[in-house]
Design an enzyme around this catalytic site. Structure first.
Site, PDB file in Angstrom:
ATOM      1  N   ASP A 194       0.861  -1.470  -0.074  1.00 25.06           N
ATOM      2  CA  ASP A 194       0.131   0.267  -0.257  1.00 25.06           C
ATOM      3  C   ASP A 194       0.682   1.154   0.268  1.00 25.06           C
ATOM      4  OD1 ASP A 194      -2.723   1.617   1.061  1.00 25.06           O
ATOM      5  OD2 ASP A 194      -3.311  -0.211   0.611  1.00 25.06           O
TER       6      ASP A 194
ATOM      7  N   SER B 283     -10.590  -1.033  -2.275  1.00 21.34           N
ATOM      8  CA  SER B 283     -10.080  -0.967  -1.646  1.00 21.34           C
ATOM      9  C   SER B 283     -10.221  -1.509  -0.356  1.00 21.34           C
ATOM     10  CB  SER B 283      -8.970   0.655  -0.420  1.00 21.34           C
ATOM     11  OG  SER B 283      -8.383   1.205  -1.549  1.00 21.34           O
TER      12      SER B 283
ATOM     13  N   HIS C 169      -3.465   5.200   3.959  1.00 29.19           N
ATOM     14  CA  HIS C 169      -4.726   3.945   3.800  1.00 29.19           C
ATOM     15  C   HIS C 169      -3.865   2.755   3.953  1.00 29.19           C
ATOM     16  CE1 HIS C 169      -5.962   2.190  -0.388  1.00 29.19           C
ATOM     17  NE2 HIS C 169      -7.609   2.903  -0.008  1.00 29.19           N
TER      18      HIS C 169
END
Length: 530
Positions: A171, A384, A211
């Site tokens: 990520d 995601s 994230h």
């Protein structure tokens, strides 16, 4: 090989102030490598070797590290060398135009590819982070539709929380892991095996971006109110997003995949996707190139899958054709639905890959509850967040059915979807479910020769009782009966791979009978302890 002494002299006397860019340099061969496929322990972990052996995957020249002779020669020329790729036989470098001209003419160089401009490694950006912050959530969230629709609550009740499974998460960054209580089990125990930021060339992934923190919470978080899908798995965390939007990000993904493979990872979760929108438009892919075999990251994913790794990839948030590497036929691409099972408008669907449905499966990616970088509960949108739900789900299944290969796992998860009988171009095989997995595999093993096996026999100490896979998930009864017919021990047992065989101690020497009773019948074995 060409003599390079004159080349080195030219480079050393030249000024180093010329603008430098990032390139991949690919080699023609691996001549000079000190490694051999007959000694894989020199470049692969024991776990990685065992994963290959378990799935009958040979160690080949593709697994050999690149030639250190070639990388040393590049460094002698003043070229900055960063990461190597054994799968594609190349190296990431930084060099100016003059150095590139010299490198292009080296006899052992097959090709060079521009992948991005020079940029401080301390900066990073994300290509496909498309999610929206929601409101802070304060109620008990131990049982959520985003998990229960997959039977993850039942999976956890069986003790299937990812023990023995290693998950790699690629990520943008994993900010604040050490300060969020829900990650204490991960960071303070032995569950975090390795982390590396390929964008900054450092082991710390606490890089200001988060994230990855939110994605990871859906798998690894574990506190009083919130349990991820695989809280007891072990993890490898890699930051792969580079400054700007350049193809170097795809190569960072490749470097991370090779590192994870060598460490023995079982599952890779990635919430990144690539197709267009690059800062350099020449790097954009044409739609027909999203065909499961062309993009750099898809080719890397295909190789990773061939090594026995299960890859689970977010489908993308464009609402159109899935991005790479979700276009690969060898990954599970995960689309997004809401808690009512309706497709999220942003969820990508469809592919140019021949004869392949994409997404493969779906999970809740709209208003998904997760843990933020501040440690609060948030509802957010994006494939995601549907992807990691399936990654943890897969970890529990693989723990239960540890003898399965990665390819078999892909099919098991697909076939447990609620649309498996009629795959749909928007939903793929639908919502996979743990109880359907159990039932599906039970049907596939009906008619097995025996209920159980008991060994060693005769035994000097403990007895191993191994129940046939056809009875996984069933509540069975095990009885130990003496030669005189007395019931000496009775055990209720729900078998799965991680707890099979069951160890039972026999206290005294003599003859025993082991009786296993199921809903479909019973079977007995005579055992001798001496």
């Amino acid at each position: 090989m060409k003599k390079i002494s004159s080349i080195i002299i030219l480079v050393l006397i030249s000024l180093q102030s010329a603008a430098q860019d990032r390139y991949m340099v690919f080699f023609k061969d691996k001549n000079g490598t000190p490694y051999s496929t007959s000694s894989p322990q020199q470049f692969l972990s024991e776990r990685a070797i065992q994963r290959r052996a378990k799935q009958n995957i040979p160690v080949t020249e593709e697994d050999l590290p690149v030639s250190p002779v070639y990388t040393a020669l590049l460094e002698q020329m003043g070229v900055q060398v960063f990461y190597t790729t054994k799968w594609m036989n190349g190296v990431l470098v930084q060099m100016d135009n003059g150095q590139k001209s010299l490198v292009d003419n080296l006899e052992f160089v097959r090709a060079t590819e521009y992948v991005g401009p020079d940029a401080p490694l301390s900066k990073s950006s994300s290509l496909t982070v498309q999610d929206n912050a929601g409101n802070i959530w304060n109620e008990d969230v131990t049982s959520l539709p985003q998990f229960t629709m997959h039977g993850i609550d039942e999976m956890h009740d069986f003790g299937l929380k990812g023990e023995g499974i290693i998950i790699g998460v690629f990520d943008d960054g994993f900010q604040n892991l050490g300060s969020i209580p829900a990650f204490n089990g991960l960071t303070q125990g032995n569950q975090l095996l390795y982390s590396f930021d390929f964008t900054r060339n450092t082991e710390s992934v606490n890089n200001g971006r988060h994230h990855g923190t939110r994605v990871l919470s859906l798998m690894a978080a574990n506190d009083e109110y919130y349990t991820g899908t695989a809280p007891n798995a072990k993890y490898i965390l890699c930051a792969t997003e580079a400054p700007g939007e350049y193809r170097i990000e795809e190569y960072n993904w490749l470097f991370a995949a090779e590192k994870a493979d060598s460490a023995g990872v079982d599952i890779v979760n990635t919430s990144l996707g690539y197709s267009h929108g690059y800062s350099d438009p020449s790097m954009n892919y044409r739609p027909e190139q999203l065909n499961g075999a062309t993009t750099v990251v898809t080719r890397a994913a295909n190789i990773a899958a061939s090594k026995g790794i299960l890859l689970i990839v977010s489908a993308g948030n464009s609402g159109t054709v899935v991005s790479a590497p979700a276009d690969s036929p060898y990954v599970l691409a995960v689309g997004a639905i809401n808690e009512d099972g309706l497709l999220a408008g942003f969820s990508s669907r469809g592919t140019y890959t021949p004869d392949v449905f994409k997404p493969d499966v779906v999970a809740q990616g709209q208003s998904t509850l997760l843990i933020s970088v501040e440690g609060t509960y948030l509802r957010q949108n994006g494939t995601s967040f549907s992807g990691p739900i399936i990654s943890g789900f897969a970890a529990g299944i693989w723990q239960a059915y540890s003898g399965k290969t990665a390819a078999e796992m892909r099919e098991i998860i697909r076939n447990s979807g609620d649309r498996a009988s009629e795959p749909h171009q928007q939903f793929g095989f639908g919502v996979p479910n743990f109880l359907r997995v159990v039932q599906l595999l039970k049907q596939n093993t009906e008619g097995s020769a025996s209920i159980f096996n008991a060994y060693p026999n005769p035994t000097q100490a403990d007895l191993q009782i191994e129940v046939d896979e056809a009875f996984y998930g069933e509540r069975i009864q095990i009885e130990i009966i003496s030669a005189k017919g007395q019931l000496t021990r009775q055990v209720e047992f729900i078998p799965f791979g991680h707890r099979n065989p069951l160890t039972i101690s026999l206290q005294e020497n003599g003859v025993y009978f082991v009786r296993v009773i199921t809903n479909r019948g019973a079977s007995s074995r005579k055992i001798i302890k001496y």
